[in-house]
Design a protein around this motif. Structure first.
Motif, short mmCIF file in Angstrom:
data_model
loop_
_atom_site.label_atom_id
_atom_site.label_comp_id
_atom_site.label_asym_id
_atom_site.label_seq_id
_atom_site.Cartn_x
_atom_site.Cartn_y
_atom_site.Cartn_z
N LYS A 1 -30.48 -26.41 -12.65
CA LYS A 1 -30.13 -27.78 -12.06
C LYS A 1 -29.24 -27.46 -10.75
N GLU A 2 -28.50 -26.63 -10.79
CA GLU A 2 -27.43 -26.25 -9.88
C GLU A 2 -28.38 -25.55 -8.42
N VAL A 3 -29.51 -24.67 -9.00
CA VAL A 3 -30.26 -24.19 -7.81
C VAL A 3 -31.05 -25.56 -7.25
N LYS A 4 -31.40 -26.22 -8.02
CA LYS A 4 -32.29 -27.48 -7.30
C LYS A 4 -31.50 -28.14 -6.53
N GLY B 1 -24.98 -18.80 3.12
CA GLY B 1 -23.81 -19.11 2.00
C GLY B 1 -24.54 -19.48 0.95
N ILE B 2 -25.43 -20.68 0.86
CA ILE B 2 -26.11 -21.16 -0.17
C ILE B 2 -27.16 -20.26 -0.83
N ASP B 3 -27.92 -19.35 0.09
CA ASP B 3 -28.86 -18.32 -0.20
C ASP B 3 -28.00 -17.39 -1.16
N ARG B 4 -26.72 -17.10 -0.67
CA ARG B 4 -26.16 -15.61 -1.53
C ARG B 4 -25.86 -16.58 -2.92
N HIS B 5 -25.47 -17.75 -2.76
CA HIS B 5 -24.97 -18.45 -4.02
C HIS B 5 -26.21 -18.37 -5.03
N VAL B 6 -27.54 -18.94 -4.51
CA VAL B 6 -28.57 -19.05 -5.37
C VAL B 6 -28.90 -17.65 -6.05
N ARG B 7 -28.61 -16.55 -5.15
CA ARG B 7 -29.27 -15.44 -5.66
C ARG B 7 -28.34 -15.09 -6.75
#
Length: 201
Positions: free
Chosen positions: A69-72, A26-32
């Motif tokens: 910042k969010e991605v970090k 889920g995090i990966d999808r969000h980061v993409r």
């Protein structure tokens, strides 16, 4: 005996691992998605830069800064999830000897951090309840929830926004360096100088 007594905690450990893996996906999808939006914002900022709309560029630069910042933050969350998975696997491998999960302050601290991340709150709260019941962690300290989002340091924001703005402006005019020898400057200043001289005369 059939040696099935450990199936309770062992099954739980497997289940948690599965849920944590799903969260990482889920995090990966969000980061993409964030990265796609950031690229769109960069393109939009370049267009504005070419129109000399510095205010617009700065606004988008602020958005880009927040997205970075969010991605970090999400990357850091993934690292923590990995650590929790390792801890759970270690505990699961020791289950045959101990027969139960032993308390882990490390997992407790990391769960505490992850609960503060909006995208993970619901899953982490559910997991936390199960971990509490199984004795892997202790009751959470409530005040830890208070400082969920640290306040932004205005100076840091300004500094980073300036950096991004400069990058956008540089790259916006990169293509023109080939045709022209230097960046297109706004030629207002000279005109103003001339009109000021006239006034002085």
């Amino acid at each position: 005996g059939g040696g099935r007594e450990e199936s309770g905690p062992a099954k739980l450990a497997k289940e948690w691992d599965r849920k944590l893996r799903a969260e990482k996906r889920g995090i990966d999808r969000h980061v993409r998605k964030i990265q796609t939006d950031t690229n769109k914002a960069k393109l939009a900022a370049k267009k504005l830069a070419k129109k000399n709309d510095t205010v617009g560029v700065r606004t988008l630069a602020k958005e880009i800064f927040r997205a970075n910042k969010e991605v970090k933050r999400l990357d850091a969350a993934k690292v923590q999830i990995n650590s929790i998975q390792m801890q759970i696997k270690m505990q699961a491998s020791q289950l045959k000897l101990s027969g139960c999960l032993s308390k882990s302050t490390e997992v407790m601290t990391m769960m505490n951090d992850l609960i503060k991340i909006p995208e993970l709150t619901a899953t982490m709260q559910a997991l936390e309840k199960e971990m509490l019941k199984s004795g892997l962690i202790d009751e959470m300290v409530e005040d830890a929830m208070e400082e969920a989002m640290p306040a932004e340091d205005e100076d840091e924001v300004d500094e980073e926004v300036e950096k991004i703005t400069k990058e956008v402006l540089d790259s916006a005019f990169q293509g023109t360096k080939v045709s022209g020898s230097k960046l297109p400057e706004v030629e207002k200043e000279e005109e103003e100088d001339v009109s000021e001289d006239d006034v002085v005369d």
